[in-house]
Design a protein around this motif. Structure first.
Motif, mmCIF file in Angstrom:
data_model
loop_
_atom_site.group_PDB
_atom_site.id
_atom_site.type_symbol
_atom_site.label_atom_id
_atom_site.label_comp_id
_atom_site.label_asym_id
_atom_site.label_seq_id
_atom_site.Cartn_x
_atom_site.Cartn_y
_atom_site.Cartn_z
ATOM 1 N N LEU A 201 0.829 -1.207 0.000
ATOM 2 C CA LEU A 201 0.000 0.000 0.000
ATOM 3 C C LEU A 201 0.870 1.267 0.000
ATOM 4 O O LEU A 201 0.611 2.212 -0.753
ATOM 5 N N LEU A 202 1.893 1.284 0.857
ATOM 6 C CA LEU A 202 2.771 2.453 0.933
ATOM 7 C C LEU A 202 3.596 2.614 -0.330
ATOM 8 O O LEU A 202 3.767 3.722 -0.847
ATOM 9 N N ALA A 203 4.127 1.501 -0.853
ATOM 10 C CA ALA A 203 5.000 1.561 -2.018
ATOM 11 C C ALA A 203 4.254 1.997 -3.269
ATOM 12 O O ALA A 203 4.768 2.799 -4.061
ATOM 13 N N MET A 204 3.043 1.491 -3.464
ATOM 14 C CA MET A 204 2.303 1.789 -4.686
ATOM 15 C C MET A 204 1.989 3.277 -4.818
ATOM 16 O O MET A 204 1.902 3.806 -5.921
ATOM 17 N N ARG A 205 1.826 3.959 -3.681
ATOM 18 C CA ARG A 205 1.558 5.403 -3.735
ATOM 19 C C ARG A 205 2.842 6.204 -3.945
ATOM 20 O O ARG A 205 2.794 7.399 -4.237
ATOM 21 N N ASP A 206 3.967 5.555 -3.813
ATOM 22 C CA ASP A 206 5.250 6.258 -3.841
ATOM 23 C C ASP A 206 6.130 5.820 -5.005
ATOM 24 O O ASP A 206 7.314 6.122 -5.033
ATOM 25 N N LEU A 207 5.565 5.109 -5.982
ATOM 26 C CA LEU A 207 6.380 4.601 -7.083
ATOM 27 C C LEU A 207 5.983 5.214 -8.418
ATOM 28 O O LEU A 207 4.800 5.450 -8.682
ATOM 29 N N LEU A 208 7.001 5.445 -9.230
ATOM 30 C CA LEU A 208 6.804 5.857 -10.618
ATOM 31 C C LEU A 208 7.200 4.708 -11.533
ATOM 32 O O LEU A 208 8.285 4.126 -11.378
ATOM 33 N N ASN A 209 6.338 4.362 -12.460
ATOM 34 C CA ASN A 209 6.637 3.330 -13.447
ATOM 35 C C ASN A 209 7.281 3.996 -14.656
ATOM 36 O O ASN A 209 6.629 4.773 -15.368
ATOM 37 N N LEU A 210 8.547 3.722 -14.888
ATOM 38 C CA LEU A 210 9.295 4.351 -15.984
ATOM 39 C C LEU A 210 9.236 3.544 -17.278
ATOM 40 O O LEU A 210 9.795 3.958 -18.285
ATOM 41 N N GLY A 211 8.562 2.396 -17.227
ATOM 42 C CA GLY A 211 8.539 1.525 -18.393
ATOM 43 C C GLY A 211 9.647 0.487 -18.340
ATOM 44 O O GLY A 211 9.409 -0.704 -18.494
ATOM 45 N N HIS A 212 10.869 0.964 -18.065
ATOM 46 C CA HIS A 212 12.013 0.056 -17.964
ATOM 47 C C HIS A 212 12.367 -0.245 -16.510
ATOM 48 O O HIS A 212 13.396 -0.865 -16.229
ATOM 49 N N GLY A 213 11.543 0.192 -15.599
ATOM 50 C CA GLY A 213 11.795 -0.031 -14.180
ATOM 51 C C GLY A 213 10.989 0.942 -13.339
ATOM 52 O O GLY A 213 10.088 1.635 -13.838
ATOM 53 N N TYR A 214 11.337 1.024 -12.059
ATOM 54 C CA TYR A 214 10.595 1.864 -11.122
ATOM 55 C C TYR A 214 11.562 2.730 -10.326
ATOM 56 O O TYR A 214 12.723 2.359 -10.104
ATOM 57 N N ARG A 215 11.065 3.870 -9.865
ATOM 58 C CA ARG A 215 11.811 4.711 -8.949
ATOM 59 C C ARG A 215 10.831 5.354 -7.976
ATOM 60 O O ARG A 215 9.646 5.496 -8.269
ATOM 61 N N TRP A 216 11.344 5.755 -6.817
ATOM 62 C CA TRP A 216 10.500 6.400 -5.818
ATOM 63 C C TRP A 216 10.105 7.796 -6.274
ATOM 64 O O TRP A 216 10.896 8.506 -6.901
ATOM 65 N N ARG A 217 8.903 8.186 -5.929
ATOM 66 C CA ARG A 217 8.451 9.551 -6.180
ATOM 67 C C ARG A 217 9.029 10.527 -5.151
ATOM 68 O O ARG A 217 9.236 11.698 -5.455
#
Length: 308
Positions: free
Chosen positions: A195-211
């Motif tokens: 729940l916490l991670a999904m609100r704080d993640l950006l999907n870059l297409g080639h991976g993820y990074r924190w917002r």
């Protein structure tokens, strides 16, 4: 346990910054400002807010956290700045009487907000006892030097998320959730971490990074002392309930260190679970306690939030 009101995405511009919010309940209900902890976000209250049927719960992503705007490079994330943001947010909403529900670092922000706003009718702290990070007396200068060195090192080495905006930190969603679960609270459940991670993640297409702003992982150059943190606790003059986890951050000496700073009429309650026991598996007794502690109060006209 069945969920009550489903949450809604909202947004509001406060103090020149854009804030993302989660809200639950009817706007005619008792106003509750919910303040999350360090590196968390509004999803911290996703399990308990729907079970407060007589309340209108507003949970902002604090500046630099979750989906809210980052502060400018020449600004920082001091607790008193967060408190000032929240004071302005409450003013924007037109709340004349309201309660505060804080978790972890959110309890420190709440203790400072109590010095700024006398319209708070009750407070509930979840596994927090005010300002979480303090500096030892006489160590202010060295702490500031160390904080500045760490910031320069992180920027130079591009560590801790200081890389470019298209630079992925994780190759998969599961890796990001695992890192979040292994953070401050080693007892955080897989669902709570998700729940916490999904609100704080950006999907870059080639991976993820924190917002969230990577500066949040570094210590602020100036921090309050333990004496100052206790002073902010002592000046709280509304009913205060402190709900702590038996396996949380205050299960040992940390509670004894702060207990004498709590206002005289503070009620302390202990629950099974770790630092995020409110997010992992909120027990019926916890929900009952929250509903009792967040006393009803009247408020004046409120600003309508902007649907996100």
């Amino acid at each position: 346990m069945s969920l009550g009101h489903s949450g809604h995405e909202q947004s509001l511009d406060v103090n020149g910054n854009h804030f993302a919010l989660r809200t639950w309940g009817n706007e005619s209900g008792h106003p509750v400002l919910a303040l999350h902890g360090w590196l968390d976000n509004a999803a911290s209250f996703e399990r308990i807010a729907p079970l407060l049927p007589d309340c209108f719960v507003v949970a902002p992503d604090l500046a630099g956290h979750g989906r809210s705007e980052h502060r400018r490079a020449d600004s920082g994330y001091y607790l008193w700045e967060h408190a000032d943001d929240m004071n302005a947010l409450v003013e924007c909403l037109g709340w004349k009487r309201f309660s505060v529900l804080g978790h972890s670092m959110g309890t420190g922000i709440a203790s400072i907000l109590a010095a700024m706003n006398r319209a708070i009718v009750s407070m509930v702290f979840i596994d927090g006892m005010g300002v979480p990070f303090t500096v030892d007396e006489g160590n202010t200068v060295e702490h500031m030097r160390k904080a500045q060195r760490l910031l320069r090192l992180a920027v130079r080495t591009r560590l801790h998320g200081f890389g470019g905006p298209e630079e992925a930190q994780f190759s998969s969603l599961e890796m990001a959730i695992k890192e979040r679960r292994n953070g401050l609270d080693g007892n955080l459940s897989a669902e709570g971490a998700r729940l916490l991670a999904m609100r704080d993640l950006l999907n870059l297409g080639h991976g993820y990074r924190w917002r969230h702003d990577p500066r949040l992982v570094l210590p602020e150059p100036l921090q309050l002392t333990e004496r100052q943190a206790c002073e902010f606790l002592q000046q709280i003059n509304c009913p205060l309930h402190v709900l702590l986890g038996r396996q949380g951050l205050f299960a040992g000496p940390a509670f004894d260190k702060r207990k004498n700073a709590l206002p005289p009429d503070t009620r302390v309650h202990w629950y099974d679970g770790g630092h995020h026991f409110h997010l992992d598996a909120p027990a019926p007794a916890l929900i009952e306690q929250l509903n009792a502690a967040l006393r009803q109060g009247e408020s004046g006209p409120r600003q309508r939030l902007v649907n996100g």
